[in-house]
Write a protein that holds these residues in place. Structure first.
Motif, PDB file in Angstrom:
ATOM      1  N   THR A 267       0.942  -1.112   0.080  1.00  0.00           N
ATOM      2  CA  THR A 267       0.014   0.021   0.109  1.00  0.00           C
ATOM      3  C   THR A 267       0.875   1.218   0.187  1.00  0.00           C
ATOM      4  O   THR A 267       0.437   2.300  -0.484  1.00  0.00           O
ATOM      5  CB  THR A 267      -1.086  -0.183   1.496  1.00  0.00           C
ATOM      6  N   LYS A 268       1.816   1.408   0.943  1.00  0.00           N
ATOM      7  CA  LYS A 268       2.799   2.399   0.811  1.00  0.00           C
ATOM      8  C   LYS A 268       3.446   2.620  -0.534  1.00  0.00           C
ATOM      9  O   LYS A 268       3.426   3.758  -0.986  1.00  0.00           O
ATOM     10  CB  LYS A 268       3.796   2.150   1.857  1.00  0.00           C
ATOM     11  N   ARG A 269       3.801   1.469  -1.017  1.00  0.00           N
ATOM     12  CA  ARG A 269       4.712   1.817  -2.511  1.00  0.00           C
ATOM     13  C   ARG A 269       3.626   2.195  -3.477  1.00  0.00           C
ATOM     14  O   ARG A 269       4.220   2.890  -4.202  1.00  0.00           O
ATOM     15  CB  ARG A 269       5.456   0.073  -2.693  1.00  0.00           C
ATOM     16  N   LYS A 270       2.674   1.716  -3.611  1.00  0.00           N
ATOM     17  CA  LYS A 270       1.731   2.253  -4.494  1.00  0.00           C
ATOM     18  C   LYS A 270       1.189   3.704  -4.253  1.00  0.00           C
ATOM     19  O   LYS A 270       0.801   4.366  -5.498  1.00  0.00           O
ATOM     20  CB  LYS A 270       0.311   1.160  -4.469  1.00  0.00           C
ATOM     21  N   THR A 271       1.140   4.097  -3.294  1.00  0.00           N
ATOM     22  CA  THR A 271       0.811   5.267  -3.013  1.00  0.00           C
ATOM     23  C   THR A 271       1.877   6.236  -3.413  1.00  0.00           C
ATOM     24  O   THR A 271       1.669   7.298  -4.069  1.00  0.00           O
ATOM     25  CB  THR A 271       0.744   5.617  -1.286  1.00  0.00           C
ATOM     26  N   GLU A 272       3.343   5.925  -3.123  1.00  0.00           N
ATOM     27  CA  GLU A 272       4.294   6.576  -3.585  1.00  0.00           C
ATOM     28  C   GLU A 272       4.189   6.599  -5.111  1.00  0.00           C
ATOM     29  O   GLU A 272       4.638   7.597  -5.696  1.00  0.00           O
ATOM     30  CB  GLU A 272       5.686   5.927  -3.021  1.00  0.00           C
ATOM     31  N   GLU A 273       3.839   5.351  -5.677  1.00  0.00           N
ATOM     32  CA  GLU A 273       3.933   5.386  -7.319  1.00  0.00           C
ATOM     33  C   GLU A 273       2.446   6.407  -7.737  1.00  0.00           C
ATOM     34  O   GLU A 273       2.281   6.103  -8.955  1.00  0.00           O
ATOM     35  CB  GLU A 273       3.721   4.177  -7.749  1.00  0.00           C
ATOM     36  N   ARG A 274       1.947   6.868  -7.020  1.00  0.00           N
ATOM     37  CA  ARG A 274       0.480   7.651  -7.264  1.00  0.00           C
ATOM     38  C   ARG A 274      -0.600   6.795  -8.074  1.00  0.00           C
ATOM     39  O   ARG A 274      -1.015   7.095  -8.864  1.00  0.00           O
ATOM     40  CB  ARG A 274       0.922   9.044  -7.975  1.00  0.00           C
ATOM     41  N   VAL A 275      -0.665   5.585  -7.547  1.00  0.00           N
ATOM     42  CA  VAL A 275      -1.785   4.642  -8.227  1.00  0.00           C
ATOM     43  C   VAL A 275      -2.689   4.129  -7.020  1.00  0.00           C
ATOM     44  O   VAL A 275      -2.359   4.571  -5.828  1.00  0.00           O
ATOM     45  CB  VAL A 275      -1.122   3.397  -8.797  1.00  0.00           C
ATOM     46  N   ASN A 276      -3.862   3.740  -7.383  1.00  0.00           N
ATOM     47  CA  ASN A 276      -4.839   3.321  -6.258  1.00  0.00           C
ATOM     48  C   ASN A 276      -4.219   2.320  -5.572  1.00  0.00           C
ATOM     49  O   ASN A 276      -3.464   1.376  -5.953  1.00  0.00           O
ATOM     50  CB  ASN A 276      -5.947   2.747  -6.758  1.00  0.00           C
ATOM     51  N   PRO A 277      -4.068   2.694  -4.015  1.00  0.00           N
ATOM     52  CA  PRO A 277      -3.307   1.878  -3.069  1.00  0.00           C
ATOM     53  C   PRO A 277      -4.017   0.357  -2.995  1.00  0.00           C
ATOM     54  O   PRO A 277      -3.242  -0.365  -1.739  1.00  0.00           O
ATOM     55  CB  PRO A 277      -3.148   2.518  -1.989  1.00  0.00           C
ATOM     56  N   TYR A 278      -4.971   0.393  -3.349  1.00  0.00           N
ATOM     57  CA  TYR A 278      -5.733  -1.252  -2.865  1.00  0.00           C
ATOM     58  C   TYR A 278      -4.878  -2.474  -3.502  1.00  0.00           C
ATOM     59  O   TYR A 278      -4.059  -2.200  -4.622  1.00  0.00           O
ATOM     60  CB  TYR A 278      -7.246  -1.253  -3.868  1.00  0.00           C
TER      61      TYR A 278
END
Length: 579
Positions: A267-278
């Motif tokens: 979730t943290k990595r996807k947030t950093e990648e600016r994509v949906n964190p689901y």
């Protein structure tokens, strides 16, 4: 103060009001069965609000679906308009109450992830919610007002639930996994006939091959190789399984997967990648957490090849209901199709106040003709092409004799398909599972529905206040199709109900389905029509006793055509009377 929001009570409304008010005063469970159109929502709410004002006992009114929130909200707004002040709150799902239209297009897990991200980053314009007084006219205006006030409707409602004197919500907030505290409250359960199935649905867990494969790939992508290996074992298990599975085996496969760490990091990595964190790992976690609970589940793998899904169903919905309502001060169960004795036995309630307004009490006998055709049956061992042809012939008779819409309810898709190929229809017609029915523009039409389907539950075939149906045909007896899951529920009930355990699962559903179908034809005491029951079992004691108020006075025939003269005279008298 006169709280009742209308000039006068309709027939039986005062009886409903008195039963609820007196039952609450005595601290009793109350069971109300009253047909749709009687106005029981207004009567029940008025009685409950009177009790609240006299005793300061808060109320939680629950409905099955979000669309069913409107009637109690509408009636409460009219009660409040009479000068009553109550601290109230209305709540449904977080996504339904969201002020961002674009987020409503996401699937629910993705929505939750995006919602939580916006709140964490301080980018939600509606969070935290503001303290405002939201007017109550309808659910939609309530939500729109809060959005216009820059106050998240869901978070606003969630915060107010604990202290509000009157809460109106969907079942989830009492019978779901994150249930509200109802200690000391009066709980009113609307559409109570559907409570057992609704609780099973709320606590069921499903994990598809597609979701699990996505979780496996995501674990590998972000470097959680050990977790990916364990997910692959679960995926292989589902691919190789079919039908009933051992729940213990499933728990063994997911118990030691370090999901929390993986979910947090991904979730943290996807947030950093600016994509949906689901992440679909959340579904695996939900499965694991469910299996760790004390609740007993039945496990099943459904589907074929790459479309298989692992599903867990709770085996004892009664235990879940009792746990949810354990600390309530009183409970009122209301429905338009509640078989009170079967319901009470199934729920294990023995001391209660009841009011059973029967079909024959509400609908004048001269407004309907009921016919039992003993020349056919849908008993499994007697289903064949000859029987399907005979049923089709009777449906053709009903269609020819009916001046308006005809609704035929089949016990299953299998029976519907078997009959359909012999039934040639020239008027507009639709079948369950095919194209969307557009009956609103037709005066005469045919709808082939399936028990517990969308065409027999919650649908009103009304145009300009007039019911367009004039004939309902109940094809066979709508027992649920036998399944290992339902059979296990019967086994669990046997120690308490003994020989009545089968009735509590199978007969209960059949009786409700019949009443739902008949209820499509009679929405008010002024409606007129014919009801035909195509199965000899309706003339036998088991069904006759449970449907006595509808079946008493029925004409027994060997073929529906034998009642042609009676039906024709009935419809002719209606036409003559309307001139």
């Amino acid at each position: 103060m006169d709280l009742f929001p209308y000039a006068a009570f309709r027939p039986f409304q005062k009886e409903v009001y008195d039963a609820v008010y007196n039952g609450l005063r005595e601290g009793m469970t109350v069971l109300i069965n009253a047909p749709t159109g009687l106005g029981k929502t207004a009567a029940v709410l008025t009685a409950a609000v009177r009790y609240l004002l006299e005793t300061d006992t808060p109320i939680h009114y629950v409905v099955r679906t979000r669309t069913e929130l409107e009637p109690p909200v509408r009636e409460l707004s009219k009660i409040l308009a009479r000068g009553v002040y109550l601290d109230y709150v209305v709540i449904k799902s977080r996504q339904d109450m969201c002020c961002y239209p674009q987020l409503k297009k996401l699937n629910y897990p993705e929505f939750l992830a995006e919602c939580n991200l916006l709140k964490r980053m301080g980018r939600c314009a509606y969070y935290p919610p503001k303290e405002v007084e939201a007017p109550l006219k309808s659910v939609s205006t309530y939500v729109k007002y809060l959005c216009a006030s820059q106050s998240c409707p869901y978070e606003y409602a969630k915060r107010k639930m604990k202290d509000a004197k009157l809460v109106i919500s969907t079942y989830y907030y009492i019978f779901g996994r994150e249930r509200a505290d109802v200690g000391g409250r009066v709980v009113i359960v609307d559409e109570a006939h559907s409570l057992f199935d609704a609780v099973v649905h709320l606590h069921s867990i499903a994990l598809s091959e597609g979701d699990l494969r996505a979780a496996y790939r995501e674990a590998r992508k972000y470097g959680f190789l050990e977790e990916a290996s364990k997910l692959y074992r679960l995926l292989t298990f589902i691919k190789r399984s079919s039908g009933s599975v051992d729940v213990g085996d499933v728990l063994g496969l997911v118990a030691d997967i370090d999901l929390d760490t993986a979910i947090w990091e991904i979730t943290k990595r996807k947030t950093e990648e600016r994509v949906n964190p689901y992440t679909p790992l959340l579904l695996v976690k939900e499965l694991r957490e469910a299996l760790r609970e004390r609740l007993r589940y039945y496990g099943e793998v459904k589907g074929e090849s790459s479309t298989k899904t692992l599903v867990l169903y709770p085996l004892d919905p009664v235990a879940l209901i009792k746990e949810s309502l354990r600390d309530a001060k009183s409970v009122v169960y209301i429905s338009g199709t509640l078989p009170i004795s079967l319901f009470a036995e199934s729920l294990g309630v023995f001391n209660y106040v009841k009011l059973d307004v029967s079909f024959s009490d509400f609908i004048p006998r001269h407004n309907y003709v009921s016919i039992v055709d003993v020349g056919v049956t849908t008993k499994f061992e007697e289903r064949d092409e000859e029987m399907y042809l005979r049923i089709a012939q009777r449906l053709a008779t009903a269609i020819n004799l009916s001046p308006g819409g005809v609704l035929a309810m089949f016990p299953s898709y299998e029976v519907m398909r078997g009959v359909r190929k012999y039934l040639k229809i020239s008027i507009p017609h639709w079948y369950e599972g095919s194209q969307e029915a557009e009956w609103e523009t037709s005066d005469k039409f045919f709808i082939g529905a399936v028990a517990r389907g969308r065409y027999v539950e919650g649908v009103e075939y009304v145009r300009d206040g007039k019911n367009l149906l004039t004939f309902v045909v109940v094809v066979g007896v709508p027992y649920p199709e036998p399944s290992p899951y339902l059979d296990k529920r019967v086994e669990m009930l046997k120690p308490r109900l003994r020989e009545k355990a089968w009735n509590a699962v199978y007969l209960y559903h059949a009786v409700i389905s019949v009443r739902q179908a008949v209820g499509r034809l009679f929405r008010s005491p002024q409606d007129r029509g014919v009801v035909a029951f195509l199965d000899r079992r309706y003339a036998e004691p088991e069904l006759w006793n449970e449907l006595r108020d509808i079946l008493t006075g029925s004409v027994i025939v060997n073929h529906l055509a034998e009642a042609e003269r009676l039906i024709t005279e009935f419809f002719t008298s209606a036409t003559t009377a309307s001139r």
